[in-house]
Every structure is written in structure tokens, then in C-alpha cells.
Enzyme design. Structure first.
Site, PDB file in Angstrom:
ATOM      1  N   CYS A 115       0.850  -1.177   0.000  1.00 23.42           N
ATOM      2  CA  CYS A 115       0.000   0.000   0.000  1.00 23.42           C
ATOM      3  C   CYS A 115       0.894   1.239   0.000  1.00 23.42           C
ATOM      4  CB  CYS A 115      -0.942   0.097   1.182  1.00 23.42           C
ATOM      5  SG  CYS A 115      -2.140  -1.231   1.259  1.00 23.42           S
ATOM      6  N   ARG A 119       4.085  -0.392  -4.723  1.00 18.27           N
ATOM      7  CA  ARG A 119       3.747  -0.845  -3.370  1.00 18.27           C
ATOM      8  C   ARG A 119       2.427  -1.609  -3.329  1.00 18.27           C
ATOM      9  NH1 ARG A 119       6.796   1.535   0.510  1.00 18.27           N
ATOM     10  NH2 ARG A 119       5.218   1.035   2.069  1.00 18.27           N
ATOM     11  N   TRP A 171      -2.509  -2.831  -1.712  1.00 21.94           N
ATOM     12  CA  TRP A 171      -2.186  -4.259  -1.806  1.00 21.94           C
ATOM     13  C   TRP A 171      -3.017  -4.911  -0.714  1.00 21.94           C
ATOM     14  CZ3 TRP A 171      -0.085  -8.297   1.077  1.00 21.94           C
ATOM     15  CH2 TRP A 171       0.411  -9.377   0.348  1.00 21.94           C
ATOM     16  N   ASN A 209      -1.686   2.682   5.458  1.00 19.43           N
ATOM     17  CA  ASN A 209      -0.821   1.563   5.088  1.00 19.43           C
ATOM     18  C   ASN A 209      -0.429   0.868   6.388  1.00 19.43           C
ATOM     19  OD1 ASN A 209       1.161  -0.161   4.022  1.00 19.43           O
ATOM     20  ND2 ASN A 209       2.746   1.397   4.283  1.00 19.43           N
ATOM     21  N   GLY A 210      -0.631  -0.442   6.432  1.00 19.02           N
ATOM     22  CA  GLY A 210      -0.282  -1.192   7.639  1.00 19.02           C
ATOM     23  C   GLY A 210      -1.426  -2.118   8.020  1.00 19.02           C
ATOM     24  N   GLU A 260      18.440 -16.638  -8.098  1.00 25.99           N
ATOM     25  CA  GLU A 260      17.914 -15.318  -8.425  1.00 25.99           C
ATOM     26  C   GLU A 260      17.328 -15.312  -9.848  1.00 25.99           C
ATOM     27  OE1 GLU A 260      16.976 -12.815  -7.028  1.00 25.99           O
ATOM     28  OE2 GLU A 260      16.984 -11.216  -8.490  1.00 25.99           O
ATOM     29  N   LYS A 275      13.391 -14.404 -10.550  1.00 22.91           N
ATOM     30  CA  LYS A 275      12.989 -13.324 -11.452  1.00 22.91           C
ATOM     31  C   LYS A 275      12.081 -13.881 -12.540  1.00 22.91           C
ATOM     32  CE  LYS A 275      14.015 -10.739  -9.854  1.00 22.91           C
ATOM     33  NZ  LYS A 275      14.529 -10.007  -8.744  1.00 22.91           N
ATOM     34  N   GLU A 285       8.600 -14.867 -11.253  1.00 25.12           N
ATOM     35  CA  GLU A 285       7.897 -13.695 -10.726  1.00 25.12           C
ATOM     36  C   GLU A 285       7.228 -12.880 -11.831  1.00 25.12           C
ATOM     37  OE1 GLU A 285      10.834 -11.182  -8.920  1.00 25.12           O
ATOM     38  OE2 GLU A 285       9.376  -9.985  -7.847  1.00 25.12           O
ATOM     39  N   HIS A 287      19.924 -35.498  -7.842  1.00 26.75           N
ATOM     40  CA  HIS A 287      19.302 -36.046  -6.632  1.00 26.75           C
ATOM     41  C   HIS A 287      17.785 -35.878  -6.646  1.00 26.75           C
ATOM     42  CE1 HIS A 287      23.192 -36.885  -4.944  1.00 26.75           C
ATOM     43  NE2 HIS A 287      23.573 -35.643  -5.187  1.00 26.75           N
ATOM     44  N   LYS A 323       6.096  -4.586  -3.966  1.00 20.33           N
ATOM     45  CA  LYS A 323       7.538  -4.479  -3.783  1.00 20.33           C
ATOM     46  C   LYS A 323       7.940  -4.500  -2.311  1.00 20.33           C
ATOM     47  CE  LYS A 323      11.526  -2.347  -5.704  1.00 20.33           C
ATOM     48  NZ  LYS A 323      11.931  -3.607  -6.353  1.00 20.33           N
TER      49      LYS A 323
HETATM   50  C1  F6R Z   1      11.939 -10.062  -6.046  1.00 15.65           C
HETATM   51  C2  F6R Z   1      11.827  -9.101  -4.965  1.00 15.65           C
HETATM   52  C3  F6R Z   1      11.541  -9.617  -3.595  1.00 15.65           C
HETATM   53  C4  F6R Z   1      12.313  -8.801  -2.549  1.00 15.65           C
HETATM   54  C5  F6R Z   1      11.901  -9.235  -1.132  1.00 15.65           C
HETATM   55  C6  F6R Z   1      12.689  -8.500  -0.072  1.00 15.65           C
HETATM   56  O1  F6R Z   1      12.223  -9.438  -7.265  1.00 15.65           O
HETATM   57  O2  F6R Z   1      11.935  -7.931  -5.157  1.00 15.65           O
HETATM   58  O3  F6R Z   1      11.847 -10.974  -3.484  1.00 15.65           O
HETATM   59  O4  F6R Z   1      13.665  -8.995  -2.745  1.00 15.65           O
HETATM   60  O5  F6R Z   1      10.541  -9.003  -0.943  1.00 15.65           O
HETATM   61  O6  F6R Z   1      12.525  -7.119  -0.174  1.00 15.65           O
HETATM   62  P1  F6R Z   1      13.533  -6.118   0.506  1.00 15.65           P
HETATM   63  O7  F6R Z   1      14.836  -6.260  -0.168  1.00 15.65           O
HETATM   64  O8  F6R Z   1      12.935  -4.764   0.302  1.00 15.65           O
HETATM   65  O9  F6R Z   1      13.621  -6.507   1.944  1.00 15.65           O
END
Ligand code: F6R
Length: 615
Positions: A2, A27, A75, A101-102, A490, A494, A497, A513, A610
Site C-alpha cells: 500500500c 507498493r 495491496w 498503510n499497515g 535469483e 525473477k 515472478e 538427486h 515491492k
Molecule cells: C523479487 C523481490 C523480492 C524482494 C523481497 C525482499 O524481485 O523484489 O523478493 O527482494 O521481498 O525485499 P527487501 O529487499 O525490500 O527486503
């Protein structure tokens, strides 16, 4: 999760609020809304969907202009993303509007109590209790600021809240208690004050108002802010004045927009030469690591180092852990959400490094709080100055990547990994029995070439062709060893996602395995070669290839594995510590192009946000 924005100024607020919401959409993007106060009362427009849907709604049913307003992009936590659950929420009279937000943990009790007093609720959200509470206290005190403070004092949980009130029953905008003010408070959720020229902002994050001002005040838990056309006041909950320092952020207003790119993610991948140069600047001088935050000797009393992080940041933390292990330092990397059970014994000689781009991730903050409570020394490696992680740890080391708006983290992974590489060598140099990496000089020399090499990858990448070639595949596997394992994980994160395709990352040796059972000609295996354990990776790739899987090598042009692979993504020759970061840029581009071909909403993948501020 949010995003909230609030603005008081002298000209119309609507456009500023909408731009701010667009810049905050990373957000959350389930629903959006604004409330504007003008001479004809409070106008609220909100709907499910993205800010674009809100804009279309406003074209059909404008609010009219107003100099004071609040906005929200959501969100969902309590209640699905419907029009009713969208913010702002209002009280029964429709005179008080609130964005939040929260999570209000005691909302059910408050709601039952308020319903018994005749308040009618329209949504399933926890937020809706706030305007009703303000209204309840307004009836008792007839003073809106006092009513706001009393309402806030009743809340348990986390919040960044902004409220506007229109108590002008005449509708002329001239009632004496029709105050031109926004009331806001912070507890556990981010809230930043932006100081423009003759206009003031409050927002969850700086990009919301970056196009208007770089001057900010990071608010702290317990702060209450009143914004008025003449200025702002910060107090504690009891009304005692509080002084907070102003900061000027050196982020470019262009960082908040997409510029020439179709997506923030593409822009952010392409901006890595610059963001990496910022990360490195001033931190390596004459072949020596110089971290102003941590002069030589800072870590002399450290026995062991724990990294805590989530998602992409966890993969960067794996980089840190690998490098410290090489340096003979006792170390472990923990998923922040499991830290409580996985941490093991820690004491004041334990250094806990929280790696978090946003500095607001609830799981990571919970781990930091646990480490603090158990006496460990804590450091945040974060992108956001003044973030909760930066404030709740003993020290912060900033990765200086600039604002990242795309939900998929890209440039911040590179900057985190480089920052951690430097930090680990500083730690290793300080701990008596540890040894910094053997060829530290070569590693640091190669680092100075890294931004340029990333530029080469971005300019010459054939990832778009490969994305198209393998688009019909059933699943996408990523393998590597050592630092290449972090990159494989990673790469897969990506890919899944933003494409919504099945992707998995493995340490190359694990394929045989179990996962090998999944391998067919419809499962390309992207094999990351970093210059460490390469022969074993090649053996594992060949095992998959002999079961039909196409092998895509991510390696330098002249690497021996390239010839036997089915396709190749090229990276410049560099030191093994940085090779994985170049490979990762190729994999970022692969994910981007695959998602683009599939028509996915790249910057706003479904179900994600995010900044994950719930556990
Ligand atoms: C993936 C992504 C998330 C963040 C995770 C931690 O692309 O962005 O997996 O890495 O939510 O977020 P931070 O780094 O803000 O603690």
C-alpha cells in the site's frame, strides 16, 4: 504494501496526487483512490484496479479542484480488491476520509464497539475503523486534531495514516472549524514528509513527490504531523513538539519516471552501469576498501556473522555468506521469515547483517528486532535512507542504487552484492583469524571495470532471441555452484515472478538427486559459469543435456562449456566474484523479454508488491 500520499498546497492537488500514486504503484496495485477537499465538501473517488482505472473514473466523474487531498494505492490484506475496500475510507457522515498503510490488529474489537454506537461500515477493511473513531472523538471534543490523536491512540498494530476532515455543513467552505489541514501519524509503517515550495507532502516513499521536491524529513514511530497551507507541525501523540532533521536526497526526479523505456524493470536493468558506479564511488581508493561507516578495526570483536534477508535480497546475502566463508569467518545466511527458529545461539559478538532493499520488509525487521533483543550487533545493508531497518539497526550501509520502482528487484541486487562483497572484506580484515580473499587486489581492480562490463552485456545481449526460442517450454531450470548458485536462484525467482512460468534454481550438483526426473527436451537448463567449480557445473549440465534438455551456457565467449551447449549468453571475462553479477544481468534480460513476449504486466506482477510490510 500500500502506498499513501497526502498533499497541502496553494494550487490544485488532483494531478499531483495521481502522479504520486503512479510512482507508488510498486507498493500495491489492487485498487486506488483519492479524496479532495474543496469549497463544496469532501470528494472521494476510488475503484478496484490500477491508478489508470482511477484516472478513467475521474474523467467521467471529476472531483473538481481542491488544494488539499490524500491518495492511496492498495495491496489487499483485509478484504478482496473491490471498489468498497479501496481507500480512502470515510465515516458515516462522509466528512472524514482516511488512507492507511499497515495493519490495525485490534480492528475487530474497535469495529464491534463502534457499530454498537451506531456507526455503519461499508467495507471489509481494518482501515475503516479509523475515520469512524475520529468521528466518535470529534463528537466528544469538537476539536479535530484532538479527535485524531485520540483515535490514533486507540490503534494497535502498524500504520501510516493520513486523514482529511470536512466539517463545513454549510458547504461554503467558510465554516470556522472547516480546517484546511491533513492529520497524519506513523507507527511501524513508513511515512516521509516532503517539503516543497509552498506545498507539503506526506508519502510512504520519496518517489511519490520526487518530481516536486528533494527535501525530506523521515518521520519516526509515534510522530503525529499536521500539514497546513502555512507549514507543518510534528509532535508526539500527546502533542509535545518534536524536532526532526531535514535531509536532501540526491535522487534524480527522472528516477521516478520510466523515461524512454516501456517498463521500469527495463529502465532499471539498463541503469545498472550508473547505479553500480554510485555504489562503488569512494569506497575503493588506491586498491584499499574504505567504508566511511566502518573504519578499520570496527569488527575486531566479531566472532560470527549472520545474514538475514528475503527473496532477491536473500540471494545477495548468499553472496556475502559465501565470501565470508571463503575468508574463514563463521557465518550463515537465514531466511528472515524463519530466523526465530533458525538463528541458533547468538550474543554480543554476533554481527547480524540485514539485507533489505526497502528497509521495510516485515520479516526482515522481525529478525532484526529479535537479534537486537538477544544482544547481537546489527547492521542494515539497504537502499533507503531513513528506512526502518536503517533506524533499528546499530549501523546502516547504503547500497546507493537510487529508487527502484519495478516490483522485480534488478539493479538493487547488483548493488547489494557489490556492497556486501566490500563489507565482507572489511569484516575479514578486522577479525584476527580471518583472511580476506587471496587475490583481493585483482578483485578490486576488476570491480572498477564492472559498470562498463554491465553496459556491454546490456548492449549486446541476445537474451531476447533466447526468450523467444524457448518460450513454449514447460519449465525453466537454472543451475550454478558457489556464487553461481545464488545467481541460479535469483535467475529462477525473477523468471517465475514476472513470466508466471515454472522456473527453479538449483545448485548444479543437486539436479541428479531428484530434479533430473523433470528434465526433458521442454526444460531448458540455464547453466551459470562463474569461474569457480565450472567443470562440475559442466558435468551436471551434460547430465541434463543427455536426457534431452537444451543447455544454455551463461559464460564468457571462450569458455570450454560454450561449445557443447545448445545456446549461449555471453559475459565479459572478469574476476570470479563479479562474473555471477554479469551472468545475472543476462538472466534479468531473459526474464524481461520472456515476460514481454507473454504480455505480462512486467512492473506489476500479479499478487505481488515491492515492499512486503506484513509477516
Ligand atoms: C523479487 C523481490 C523480492 C524482494 C523481497 C525482499 O524481485 O523484489 O523478493 O527482494 O521481498 O525485499 P527487501 O529487499 O525490500 O527486503
Amino acid at each position: 504494501m500500500c502506498g499513501i500520499i497526502a498533499r497541502v498546497g496553494r494550487d490544485d492537488a488532483v494531478e499531483t496526487l495521481l502522479t504520486g500514486l503512479e510512482n507508488l504503484e510498486y507498493r500495491g496495485y489492487d485498487s486506488a483512490g483519492i479524496a479532495i477537499k474543496n469549497g463544496t465538501g469532501l470528494k472521494v473517488r476510488k475503484c478496484s484496479g490500477e491508478v489508470d482505472a482511477l484516472k478513467t473514473g475521474l474523467d467521467e466523474s471529476p472531483t473538481g479542484s481542491g488544494t488539499i487531498g490524500i491518495g492511496h494505492t492498495r495491496w489487499s490484506t483485509h478484504g478482496p480488491p473491490t471498489d468498497e475496500n479501496a481507500h480512502p475510507h470515510t465515516d458515516t457522515t462522509g466528512e472524514i476520509a482516511v488512507v492507511h498503510n499497515g495493519i490495525i490488529e485490534n480492528y475487530a474489537t474497535l469495529k464491534t464497539d463502534l457499530e454498537a454506537r451506531g456507526h455503519e461500515f461499508e467495507s471489509e477493511t481494518d482501515t475503516e475503523v479509523i475515520p469512524h473513531l475520529i468521528d466518535e472523538y470529534r463528537q466528544q471534543t469538537a476539536d479535530i486534531e484532538t479527535a485524531f490523536r485520540k483515535a490514533i491512540a486507540d490503534l494497535e498494530g502498524s500504520y501510516a495514516v493520513a486523514a482529511i476532515v470536512d466539517s463545513d455543513e454549510s458547504g461554503t467552505g467558510t465554516s470556522p472549524d472547516d480546517e484546511e489541514a491533513i492529520y497524519a501519524a506513523r507507527q511501524g509503517s513508513p511515512l516521509v514528509l516532503g517539503l516543497g515550495s509552498e506545498e507539503w507532502f506526506l508519502a510512504s516513499d520519496i518517489p511519490a513527490f520526487l518530481e516536486e521536491t528533494n527535501d525530506v524529513i523521515y518521520l519516526e514511530d509515534g510522530d503525529v504531523v499536521v500539514l497546513e497551507p502555512e507549514g507543518y507541525r510534528i509532535t508526539d501523540l500527546e502533542g509535545n513538539a518534536v524536532t526532526r532533521e531535514m535531509d536532501t536526497v540526491d535522487w534524480d526526479p527522472e528516477d521516478a519516471g520510466k523515461g524512454e523505456y516501456d517498463h521500469y524493470m527495463r529502465k532499471e536493468i539498463h541503469s545498472q552501469p550508473t547505479s553500480l558506479a554510485n555504489t562503488i564511488e569512494g569506497r575503493v581508493t588506491d586498491g584499499e576498501i574504505e567504508l566511511a561507516e566502518f573504519p578499520a578495526g570496527t569488527f575486531a570483536d566479531v566472532d560470527d556473522v549472520q545474514f538475514v534477508a528475503c527473496g532477491t535480497s536473500y540471494h545477495a546475502a548468499m553472496y556475502g555468506e559465501w565470501l565470508l566463508r571463503e575468508a574463514d569467518v563463521r557465518t550463515a545466511v537465514h531466511r528472515a521469515s524463519e530466523y526465530e527458529s533458525s538463528a541458533g545461539p547468538i550474543d554480543e559478538r554476533t554481527l547480524v547483517v540485514a539485507v533489505t532493499q526497502s528497509g521495510e520488509t516485515a520479516d526482515t525487521l522481525a529478525a532484526v528486532r529479535s537479534a537486537n533483543a538477544r544482544g547481537a550487533r546489527t547492521v542494515a545493508v539497504t537502499n533507503v535512507v531513513g528506512s526502518t531497518a536503517a533506524r533499528e539497526t546499530d549501523d546502516a550501509l547504503y547500497i546507493r542504487a537510487g529508487p527502484e520502482i519495478g516490483v522485480a528487484a534488478t539493479k538493487t541486487f547488483s548493488s547489494q552484492s557489490v556492497t556486501l562483497a566490500l563489507l565482507t572484506q572489511r569484516i575479514a580484515a578486522d577479525i584476527p583469524d580471518a583472511q580476506p580473499i587471496d587475490d583481493l587486489d585483482a578483485m578490486l581492480e576488476a570491480l572498477s571495470d564492472l559498470p562498463k562490463q554491465v553496459e556491454t552485456v546490456v548492449e549486446t545481449s541476445r537474451a531476447a532471441d533466447l526468450a523467444e526460442r524457448y518460450l513454449e517450454s514447460r519449465a525453466f531450470f537454472f543451475i550454478g555452484r558457489g556464487l553461481g548458485h545464488a545467481v541460479a536462484l535469483e535467475g529462477a525467482l525473477k523468471f517465475k515472478e514476472i513470466t508466471y512460468e515454472h522456473a527453479e534454481g538449483f545448485t548444479a550438483g543437486e539436479l541428479k538427486h531428484g530434479p533430473l526426473a523433470l528434465v526433458t527436451e521442454a526444460t531448458p537448463v540455464f547453466s551459470v559459469f562463474t569461474g569457480g567449480g565450472d567443470e562440475a557445473v559442466q558435468t551436471n549440465a551434460t547430465e541434463a543435456q543427455s536426457r534431452g534438455a537444451p543447455i544454455v551456457t551463461v559464460a564468457p565467449e571462450d569458455h570450454p562449456a560454450v561449445e557443447s551447449g545448445d545456446a549461449h549468453l555471453s559475459i565479459p571475462d572478469t574476476h570470479p566474484v563479479w562474473a555471477g553479477l554479469l551472468a545475472n544481468v543476462q538472466l534479468q534480460l531473459l526474464s524481461y523479454h520472456a515476460a514481454n513476449e507473454l504480455g505480462r504486466p512486467i512492473d506489476k506482477p500479479r499478487n505481488l508488491a515491492k515492499s512486503v510490510t506484513v509477516e
